[in-house]
Design an enzyme around this catalytic site. Structure first.
Site, short mmCIF file in Angstrom:
data_model
loop_
_atom_site.label_atom_id
_atom_site.label_comp_id
_atom_site.label_asym_id
_atom_site.label_seq_id
_atom_site.Cartn_x
_atom_site.Cartn_y
_atom_site.Cartn_z
N THR A 5 0.90 -1.16 0.00
CA THR A 5 0.00 0.00 0.00
C THR A 5 0.94 1.20 0.00
O THR A 5 2.04 1.14 0.56
CB THR A 5 -0.92 0.06 1.24
OG1 THR A 5 -0.09 0.16 2.40
CG2 THR A 5 -1.78 -1.20 1.36
N HIS A 6 0.53 2.27 -0.66
CA HIS A 6 1.38 3.46 -0.83
C HIS A 6 2.72 3.09 -1.48
O HIS A 6 3.72 3.77 -1.26
CB HIS A 6 1.65 4.17 0.51
CG HIS A 6 0.43 4.36 1.35
ND1 HIS A 6 -0.36 5.49 1.25
CD2 HIS A 6 -0.18 3.58 2.27
CE1 HIS A 6 -1.39 5.38 2.09
NE2 HIS A 6 -1.30 4.22 2.72
N SER A 38 18.35 0.49 -26.23
CA SER A 38 18.64 1.92 -26.33
C SER A 38 19.64 2.12 -27.46
O SER A 38 20.50 1.28 -27.69
CB SER A 38 19.24 2.41 -25.02
OG SER A 38 20.00 3.57 -25.23
N LYS A 67 20.83 -1.40 -21.85
CA LYS A 67 19.40 -1.21 -21.61
C LYS A 67 18.52 -2.26 -22.25
O LYS A 67 18.74 -2.70 -23.37
CB LYS A 67 18.96 0.18 -22.14
CG LYS A 67 19.48 1.35 -21.36
CD LYS A 67 19.02 1.41 -19.91
CE LYS A 67 17.65 1.98 -19.74
NZ LYS A 67 17.49 3.36 -20.17
N ASN A 101 14.45 -2.13 -22.32
CA ASN A 101 13.37 -1.27 -21.84
C ASN A 101 11.99 -1.89 -22.03
O ASN A 101 11.75 -2.58 -23.02
CB ASN A 101 13.41 0.07 -22.59
CG ASN A 101 14.69 0.85 -22.30
OD1 ASN A 101 15.23 0.74 -21.21
ND2 ASN A 101 15.15 1.60 -23.28
N GLU A 113 4.99 0.48 -21.52
CA GLU A 113 4.90 1.95 -21.45
C GLU A 113 3.91 2.48 -22.50
O GLU A 113 3.14 3.40 -22.24
CB GLU A 113 6.29 2.57 -21.66
CG GLU A 113 7.20 2.37 -20.46
CD GLU A 113 8.66 2.71 -20.76
OE1 GLU A 113 8.93 3.39 -21.77
OE2 GLU A 113 9.52 2.28 -19.98
N GLN A 151 -21.03 12.32 -37.92
CA GLN A 151 -20.00 11.68 -38.74
C GLN A 151 -18.67 11.63 -37.97
O GLN A 151 -17.81 10.80 -38.25
CB GLN A 151 -19.85 12.45 -40.05
CG GLN A 151 -18.81 11.93 -40.98
CD GLN A 151 -18.94 12.52 -42.38
OE1 GLN A 151 -19.86 12.19 -43.11
NE2 GLN A 151 -18.04 13.42 -42.74
N LYS A 201 -16.74 8.49 -36.08
CA LYS A 201 -16.00 7.35 -36.64
C LYS A 201 -14.50 7.35 -36.38
O LYS A 201 -13.97 6.38 -35.81
CB LYS A 201 -16.26 7.27 -38.15
CG LYS A 201 -17.71 6.93 -38.38
CD LYS A 201 -18.10 6.74 -39.80
CE LYS A 201 -19.61 6.62 -39.81
NZ LYS A 201 -20.30 7.82 -39.22
N1 ARG Z 1 -21.13 9.91 -43.68
C1 ARG Z 1 -22.33 10.10 -42.91
C2 ARG Z 1 -22.03 9.79 -41.44
O1 ARG Z 1 -21.04 9.18 -41.19
C3 ARG Z 1 -23.41 9.22 -43.41
C4 ARG Z 1 -24.80 9.73 -43.20
C5 ARG Z 1 -25.07 10.87 -44.09
N2 ARG Z 1 -26.38 11.36 -43.93
C6 ARG Z 1 -26.75 12.54 -44.39
N3 ARG Z 1 -27.96 12.92 -44.20
N4 ARG Z 1 -25.90 13.34 -44.98
O2 ARG Z 1 -22.76 10.13 -40.55
#
Ligand code: ARG
Length: 464
Positions: free
Chosen positions: A155-156, A277, A283, A285, A290, A322, A325
């Site tokens: 601990t600590h 290294s 070394k 590593n 990390e 959008q 993604k």
């Molecule tokens: N590339 C768009 C997205 O990833 C797809 C949907 C597009 N829809 C629209 N009404 N422009 O959200």
């Protein structure tokens, strides 16, 4: 530029705006999900009589050929298209003509992308769950072999009480087990199909949403079309689960880095997961550990980014979404790779059991047990605490363990000490006496290992 819209426009979009707006460079990875969704959608359109069986057959043939051509490198997804959806539709129309123009009947890119992201996320939830299972199997193996490998518990970051390697790693077993159960919860909540929600208000076609949901392996369709096209909760939940998992991996990395240091030498990371290294020849590593620790921040960042993107969006779909993604793909890829690499590193790591045991002996981890020994002999705990404190100070000065003191030395601090003290404060006794469920005692540890095996045998994602 090949876009799906244009009828309403007199001028054309600026090149910069086109590029700014396009998502093809990153949503191209959704091609398999997009095709899968379109196969189900067209199957359903034929079932309810919106398109003919022949049209459906042509669409299916066309969609499958697009996927295989891309997979075989015969067809390239270029930035001539706005997004993956436009790419598929344009190619389908090129291949099969008018029937291809009917695919989008009763559908919008809004419910299409909602479906693609959900399918993609669902696949990754299962992938990560299976990787977590591998991690748990690896931990279980090392635990099973080290039920009586003594080491200091901290601990600590100060040596505290003796534990075993099985017990220490068992803590990570619990963490990764919870992580896998979190994924199960997410899977259960997210496994509903948004297809058929249209742009936001459903469609006027007699779509059979139950049918498409079933075809795509969902429990059923979602219940509100506006929510369906604008919901990314499942992705936020997944990123949150990944962030928590990365926090666990990062703590584990930190411990491996400490354990692998020249001072500790509790473990030795295999050459396959170490680097050298450019200047210091001696070394070796722990870069992989990390980096796992480092990449944790990136995954947290994705979660914060998506939460912030979503917080101001009025219903229903807006283009902000959008932005879900790139950050998610990056976080998922990195979390997955970290899990794979860390598990591999762990399974090849050498544990220096002697060094761990030596460290536990040298570090006064039996001081509490020594005080408890005096309590059993009738000394009040507060007095016993103070007597052992003075003994520790004495031992530090002489650079020795309590166990190294002669009985006369011990008696000079308290006449209640007898020869049985050595056995009472040995590491073995200290650990064996810790018998409550969840403690390191070997008997109770075996019970926990049995529970762990049951958990692994019934692992929730095993048939998915
Ligand atoms: N590339 C768009 C997205 O990833 C797809 C949907 C597009 N829809 C629209 N009404 N422009 O959200």
């Amino acid at each position: 530029m090949a876009q799906l819209w244009g009828g309403r426009f007199e001028g054309s979009i600026s090149e910069l705006a086109w590029k700014f707006n396009a998502s093809i460079n990153f949503d191209k990875r959704l091609l398999p999900q997009d095709i899968k969704g379109s196969l189900a959608h067209s199957e359903m359109l034929a079932k309810v009589g919106v398109i003919t069986q022949e049209e459906k057959d042509a669409i299916h043939k066309g969609l499958k050929s697009i996927l295989s051509d891309v997979e075989e490198g015969k067809l390239e997804i270029t930035d001539k298209y706005e997004d993956v959806h436009s790419f598929v539709e344009a190619n389908l129309i090129d291949r099969i003509g008018d029937a291809g123009k009917k695919l989008h009947t009763g559908r919008s890119r809004n419910d299409q992308v909602a479906l693609d992201m959900r399918l993609y996320t669902r696949d990754e939830v299962i992938n990560v769950a299976k990787l977590l299972k591998n991690m748990l199997i690896t931990l279980d193996k090392i635990m099973g072999e080290n039920v009586e490998t003594y080491m200091p518990g901290f601990t600590h970051l100060q040596k505290a009480q003796p534990v075993t390697l099985a017990h220490h790693l068992g803590a990570y077993f619990e963490m990764f087990k919870r992580d896998s159960l979190r994924l199960h919860d997410i899977y259960e909540r997210m496994n509903y199909c948004p297809l058929g929600s249209g742009a936001l208000a459903g469609t006027t076609y007699p779509l059979d949403r139950e049918f498409t949901a079933k075809l795509l392996g969902f429990y059923g369709p979602t219940f509100n079309s506006m929510d369906s096209v604008s919901d990314r909760d499942y992705l936020i939940e997944f990123l949150s689960a990944l962030a928590t998992m990365m926090m666990h991996l990062s703590r584990f990395s930190e411990e491996v880095i400490i354990w692998n240091s020249n001072e500790y030498r509790f473990v030795e990371i295999d050459d396959a997961y170490s680097t050298g290294s450019s200047i210091m020849p001696q070394k070796k590593n722990p870069d992989i550990a990390e980096l796992v620790r480092g990449k944790t921040g990136r995954v947290y960042g994705a979660l914060m980014s998506l939460l912030t993107t979503m917080k101001g969006i009025p219903l229903a779909y807006d283009k902000d979404m959008q932005e879900d993604k790139e950050v998610s793909f990056d976080a998922i890829d990195n979390a997955r790779n970290c899990l794979i690499l860390f598990t591999d590193m762990l399974s090849t790591m050498k544990f220096n059991n002697d060094n761990m045991e030596k460290s536990a002996t040298k570090g006064f981890t039996n001081a509490t047990d020594a005080a408890d020994y005096l309590v059993v002999k009738g000394v009040p705990f507060r007095d016993a605490h103070s007597i052992i404190g003075r003994i520790v100070l004495y031992c530090i000065d002489k650079d020795q363990a309590i166990d190294d003191m002669t009985i006369d030395e011990l008696k000079s601090f308290c006449d209640k000490f007898d020869a049985d003290v050595y056995d009472a404060i040995s590491l073995k006794t200290c650990v064996e006496k810790r018998l409550t469920l969840g403690a390191p005692g070997p008997e109770v540890m075996k019970k926990v290992l049995d529970e762990n095996h049951k958990f692994l045998d019934d692992f929730w994602a095993k048939d998915l």
